[in-house]
Design an enzyme around this catalytic site. Structure first.
Site, PDB file in Angstrom:
ATOM      1  N   SER A 648     -38.929 -22.071  32.816  1.00  0.00           N
ATOM      2  CA  SER A 648     -39.085 -21.618  34.316  1.00  0.00           C
ATOM      3  C   SER A 648     -39.161 -19.929  34.298  1.00  0.00           C
ATOM      4  O   SER A 648     -39.210 -19.616  35.567  1.00  0.00           O
ATOM      5  CB  SER A 648     -37.916 -22.070  34.999  1.00  0.00           C
ATOM      6  OG  SER A 648     -36.644 -21.604  34.653  1.00  0.00           O
ATOM      7  N   LYS A 691     -31.197 -21.715  42.486  1.00  0.00           N
ATOM      8  CA  LYS A 691     -31.990 -20.263  41.886  1.00  0.00           C
ATOM      9  C   LYS A 691     -31.784 -19.485  43.169  1.00  0.00           C
ATOM     10  O   LYS A 691     -31.347 -18.247  42.990  1.00  0.00           O
ATOM     11  CB  LYS A 691     -33.066 -20.348  41.384  1.00  0.00           C
ATOM     12  CG  LYS A 691     -33.052 -20.965  39.944  1.00  0.00           C
ATOM     13  CD  LYS A 691     -34.341 -21.341  39.250  1.00  0.00           C
ATOM     14  CE  LYS A 691     -34.329 -21.852  37.970  1.00  0.00           C
ATOM     15  NZ  LYS A 691     -35.688 -22.220  37.396  1.00  0.00           N
TER      16      LYS A 691
END
Lengths: 793, 318
Positions: A648, A691
């Site tokens: 990611s 996040k």
């Protein structure tokens, strides 16, 4: 390519409209039979319960806390209730071989009656038979028989005595038998005197005596036969008296069971025969132990009994070890020896679930020694053998019981997580033979108006089940939103299992504290969620503090070359939180290597390496499609002291690498997440909510500048269910969320420069980011050629 | 209890059989109770020894096994049994501190015993010795002694060895003649410490006529034949006489044993005695030798039907 624009606030969260749910409080809602969205698993369970063939046992697989047991039990119970109750089972003494107790099957409900009938019979035996033997009638007849024997013996000896007297001799008694001697005047003749007699007379007497001795011998030899005859007559008398005393009762019982169970009727006959055989034990004596020992063998050990009005049994075995599954035989210590009999047989859960369903947790079953083997053995053999592990493995060699095995018709339902299911499937060849039905529980369900309403009913059901307060529609709406957040998808809902139940119970507690509120309101739910988060947030807070103090270096403002904020997620138990990570890169001339420092230091996982390899190939293809890439670069996660995995960060890594090569400064107020493919397209990643919130919290801590934000893959927009604080900042234009489709958009956003396209000659438009990158790479190529010439290669 | 009337000597016959050892046990208890001397008689059977002298003599065992009898072996076996008897005697006597004596003689048991036993002695013996094996419930010695011994005779049961904790319940069988009271009087000195007179069985049928029917020499056939009820009925006593007897006895009992039960019956046979014993839970039967059951030689069948010890009192009448 246009610069990515911030997303609107309404794309960041999908609210649930309480008015759309159609109720005011959950008390208005009907409880729900089965959890919503589990049609696949429910269909499998139903099929599994319907098919009545060997091996069609069920494995319910799903994550922990997904309510497998509750769901399976509920469905199976409703099916079992409609089924007829199975038979009752008793263990009985085997009069031919007491070490192999017999099994008796009786119609449901009859087992108890049978046991009571036998107990009553025993009570009657205990009183009636000794009384019969005490009766004058019996005593007199017994004495008559004894006298008969005595008379017979006496008469036989008297006859000899008489004959002896006729021949001038007499019968003498010795300590161990008899002898014959000549007499004179009533006394035994002296041998000397005898010698004086004429020889003819002597010979005659001697002959007579020898003849009498022979006759005596014959009589003596017959005595045991007479005794035996009398014993037989005594036996017959015992039989006759016993039958007179209890024959009626025995006959009555025999008649009662003859139709339903021939085995029971035969057992009654065996009891009658045994009473006659052991009649001596019933005779009145000081010590009643022998009678008790005999009559205890007439009892029935009822191991399974069902009420005729109940349905089939559903048993959940919470400690599935060998003994509790297949039953056991207890022992009692008698004079230092371990003894057992059929009365000490104890059933296992397989016995109790026979004719019904047995639910077992697969993990518990597999962690008990030999339990899985024993269960498989019983299912293959279609019978339950009560054997101890010592017996099974030949470690026990003393005499013990071998009860007749019980025919088994039970459906076993195993519950376990998917890992166990697939491991068993892969490594145990017996498993697919025995567990042909898999009921796979969904982790989440699609979110729409209908499912939201079902979810509300599920909440109502839990509230009723745990006797909690009803919930207001606002509270339910908040829980639905939370379920979407847990599912990480604003188009799906997490299936309510243990987490939902825990949430409701905690919220109810807060409602109780809140002046005993009537309803669980939205703010109680908010408080619960906040409390749950806060309880697990020790590490998150510590991490935030370290960033605030500069121990962990994260810039949230300004620009910097070869440095970008990536985003990572830390998973700790049920709670996960996001945290920005500084990713840096270096670039210098070289032979086209890209050093992934994480990998070199063995801190990077395979997925991370894959991401780095992809981006290096993308870079090479983009900037040196036809020639060597004269680059030696490195990428590192700064201040990362534990492992990194996942791809990611590959978008961020590519951005920082381009920045390092092109010497272009990147914005530090924007964090980037997303994975990249070899075509430069940005692909979806996980944990976007955490996040974003993680970076937002750091920015907020440092002070929001109004320019800060997060760039994420456009494919992740549906996963957004952001916390209220983030949404408020976005609404106030204090924080921005950008969606990315391609790496070029990311570079554009981070550099605020044109990224540019290549023209037909392969030249980048001047002043663009890629033109700077290409120019630097060109310089690297030249410097490599010069150094090669200098070194004379 | 040291009653001046109680016996001074207890004589017990021992042959080594199980029954005789039980008798020894009873005898030592009695002797201890009366503080009397215990004399044990062991008779080596002359007849058997003579018999062993014949070369052709064989012993036929109960199993049918045949073996030769040797005089020396027989004598050794007799000595051995006598030794065993002495040991048993010593054990019994030592535990109760008795003065005792073992008399070993050779001859015929009945004669040897009669030679030694005196009127004041109580003779104790087992009901049957080794002859049990051939189906006898009453040995010939016991039968003869019950008839001929000058003093009281106690015929013991083979298995009467268990320690008694409860009182011994005795029953006296008395004849309705004027001698009935005498019998009761004779019983008194022979009662032991924990013995209670539980019942007196008054046999009205034995009144007057009994004597005339039973003579000393009863034909042998009569021994085992039970008198049938029909035979008994003509012998029934006239009510007036029995009423007098009954009243006397009741008065006697009232004075000495008020708890004793007086049972009157018009017919007494061994079966009836056995029934009464079972019904009244009697542990010992006391009977006088002049009672027709003994006098008429039906002692065999009486003992056969009973399983309790029997005490036979000597007849004082000539």
């Amino acid at each position: 390519m246009p610069k990515p624009q911030p997303l609107d606030e309404d794309r960041l969260y999908r609210t649930c409209d309480p008015t759309g749910l159609g109720f005011a409080t959950t008390s208005e809602l009907e409880p729900i039979e089965q959890p919503p969205g589990q049609d696949r698993a429910l269909e499998a369970l139903e099929l599994g319960t319907e098919i009545n063939r060997q091996g069609f046992n069920i494995f319910v697989l799903g994550p922990d806390g997904s309510g497998k047991l509750h769901m399976a039990r509920r469905l199976i119970q409703s099916r079992a209730n409609a089924q007829p109750p199975p038979a009752d089972w008793c263990y009985l003494n085997n009069f031919d071989d007491s070490s192999a107790p017999k099994l008796l099957c009786l119609p449901p409900g009859k087992g108890e009656q049978w046991q009571n009938d036998l107990d009553e019979l025993i009570e009657e035996l205990r009183n009636t038979i000794p009384a019969t033997f005490e009766s004058d009638e019996y005593q007199n007849r017994l004495q008559e028989l004894q006298q008969q024997l005595n008379r017979r013996q006496r008469e036989a000896f008297e006859a000899i005595q008489k004959e002896a007297e006729e021949h001038g001799a007499t019968l003498l008694q010795t300590t161990s038998g008899f002898t014959i001697a000549p007499i004179k005047d009533g006394e035994v003749m002296e041998p000397e005197e005898f010698k004086q007699l004429p020889e003819r007379e002597r010979k005659q007497i001697q002959q007579h005596i020898e003849y009498l001795q022979e006759k005596l011998e014959q009589v003596a030899q017959q005595a045991p036969k007479w005794r035996k005859e009398i014993q037989e007559q005594v036996h017959k008398l015992n039989e006759e008296m016993t039958l007179l005393a209890i024959g009626h009762r025995i006959q009555q019982l025999h008649k009662r069971y003859a139709d339903d169970s021939p085995v029971a009727a035969a057992h009654i006959e065996a009891i009658r025969d045994d009473i006659i055989e052991n009649i001596e034990s019933f005779k009145p004596q000081d010590n009643q132990d022998s009678m008790e020992a005999v009559i205890n063998r007439y009892r029935a050990n009822l191991i399974v009994s069902h009420h005729p009005d109940n349905g089939a049994p559903v048993i959940y075995e919470d400690l599935p070890n060998h003994q509790r599954l297949v039953g056991r035989t207890e022992h009692h210590v008698y004079q230092g020896a371990l003894l057992s009999d059929f009365n000490l047989i104890r059933p296992g859960s397989l016995h109790q679930a026979n004719g019904g369903y047995l639910i077992v947790d697969a993990h518990k079953l597999l962690s008990q020694p030999y339990a899985w083997q024993s269960l498989k053995r019983a299912l293959f053999a279609k019978e339950v053998r009560i054997e101890s592990l010592e017996q099974v493995h030949g470690l026990w060699s003393t005499v013990t019981l071998e009860p007749e095995p019980m025919p088994l018709h039970t459906k076993v339902v195993l519950l376990g997580d998917r890992m166990i299911y697939y491991l068993l499937l892969a490594y145990d060849p017996d498993f697919p033979e025995l567990f042909k039905i898999e009921a796979d529980i969904e982790d989440d369900l699609p979110r729409d108006t209908n499912s939201e309403q079902l979810y509300a009913r599920l909440i109502a059901t839990f509230a009723a089940q745990f006797q909690l307060r009803a919930l207001s529609s606002e509270a339910v709406a908040r829980i639905i939103e939370h379920a979407s957040r847990v599912a990480e998808d604003n188009l799906r809902l997490e299936t309510g299992g243990r987490n939902l139940a825990d949430l409701l119970q905690e919220a109810d507690h807060y409602a109780e504290q809140d002046d005993a509120a009537q309803l669980i309101e939205r703010h109680h739910i908010e408080r619960t969620l906040a409390a749950q988060e806060a309880r697990a947030a020790r590490l998150r807070d510590r991490s935030k503090e370290m960033i605030a103090r500069g121990t962990l270096v994260i810039d949230t403002a300004g620009r910097q070359i070869a440095c970008v904020n990536g985003l990572s997620v830390l998973q700790l138990g049920n709670i996960s939180f996001g945290r920005p990570t500084r990713i840096t890169a270096t670039a210098r001339p070289g032979k086209g290597q890209l050093i992934d420092i994480e990998r070199e230091a063995k801190l990077g996982g395979n997925l991370h390496s894959k991401g780095v390899m992809i981006l290096s190939r993308y870079l090479a293809q983009r900037f040196a499609a036809d020639s060597d890439l004269s680059l030696s670069a490195s990428i590192a996660f700064e201040q990362s002291y534990s492992g990194v995995d996942g791809d990611s960060a590959s978008v961020a890594e590519l951005c920082v690498l381009l920045s390092a090569i092109g010497e272009v400064a990147l914005r530090q107020d924007i964090a980037v997440t997303g994975s990249i493919n070899q075509l430069g397209e940005v692909q979806a990643v996980g944990g976007v909510n955490e996040k974003i919130e993680g970076f937002f919290d750091i920015c907020q801590q440092a002070g929001l500048t109004g320019s800060q934000g997060v760039a994420l893959p456009a494919a992740n927009i549906d996963n957004l269910m952001l916390a209220e604080r983030v949404r408020e900042a976005v609404a106030a234009q204090q924080f921005h969320i950008f969606a990315l489709h391609h790496i070029d958009e990311a570079m554009h956003l981070l550099t605020d420069m044109q990224v540019s396209e290549q023209d037909s000659d392969g030249n980048w438009s001047s002043g663009s980011v890629y033109a700077l990158v290409a120019a630097r790479l060109e310089r690297f190529t030249q410097s490599r050629e010069i150094s090669r010439e200098e070194s004379g290669e | 209890m040291n009653n001046p009337l109680s016996p001074k000597r207890v004589v017990v016959l021992i042959d080594g059989s199980r029954c005789s050892l039980a008798a020894l046990h009873s005898a030592s208890e009695l002797a201890a109770h009366w503080q009397a001397e215990l004399l044990a008689l062991f008779v080596e059977e002359q007849d058997l020894l003579r018999c062993a002298g014949y070369p052709w003599t064989r012993e036929i065992g109960l199993s049918g096994a045949v073996r030769r009898i040797d005089v020396e072996e027989l004598e050794a076996s007799m000595r051995n049994r006598a030794e065993q008897a002495r040991n048993a005697l010593e054990r019994c006597a030592r535990s109760s501190g008795l003065s005792w004596h073992l008399h070993i003689s050779r001859g015929r048991v009945v004669q040897e015993t009669l030679d030694i036993v005196q009127t004041d002695d109580v003779l104790v013996l087992g009901r049957v010795g080794y002859a049990r094996a051939r189906g006898l419930r009453l040995g010939s010695t016991a039968r003869e002694m019950a008839r001929q011994a000058p003093g009281p005779v106690i015929v013991c049961e083979p298995q009467e060895s268990a320690e008694r904790t409860q009182a011994v319940r005795s029953a006296v069988l008395i004849e309705a003649a004027e001698t009935g009271l005498e019998t009761l009087e004779e019983t008194l000195p022979l009662m032991i410490g924990n013995e209670v007179l539980a019942a007196v069985i008054l046999d009205l049928s034995s009144h007057t006529t009994s004597r005339s029917i039973c003579t000393e020499a009863v034909p042998k056939e009569a021994t085992s034949a039970e008198p049938s009820p029909r035979e008994a009925s003509p012998r029934e006593a006239s009510p007036s006489v029995s009423a007098t007897d009954e009243a006397e006895i009741r008065a006697w009992l009232q004075k000495r044993y008020p708890q004793a039960k007086l049972i009157t019956t018009t017919y007494i046979g061994e079966a009836e005695v056995a029934r009464l014993v079972a019904h009244h839970d009697i542990d010992r039967i006391i009977i006088s030798r002049r009672h027709p059951l003994i006098a008429c030689n039906s002692a065999d069948s009486l003992v056969e039907s009973l399983s309790v010890p029997l005490l036979v009192l000597p007849s004082r009448a000539p």
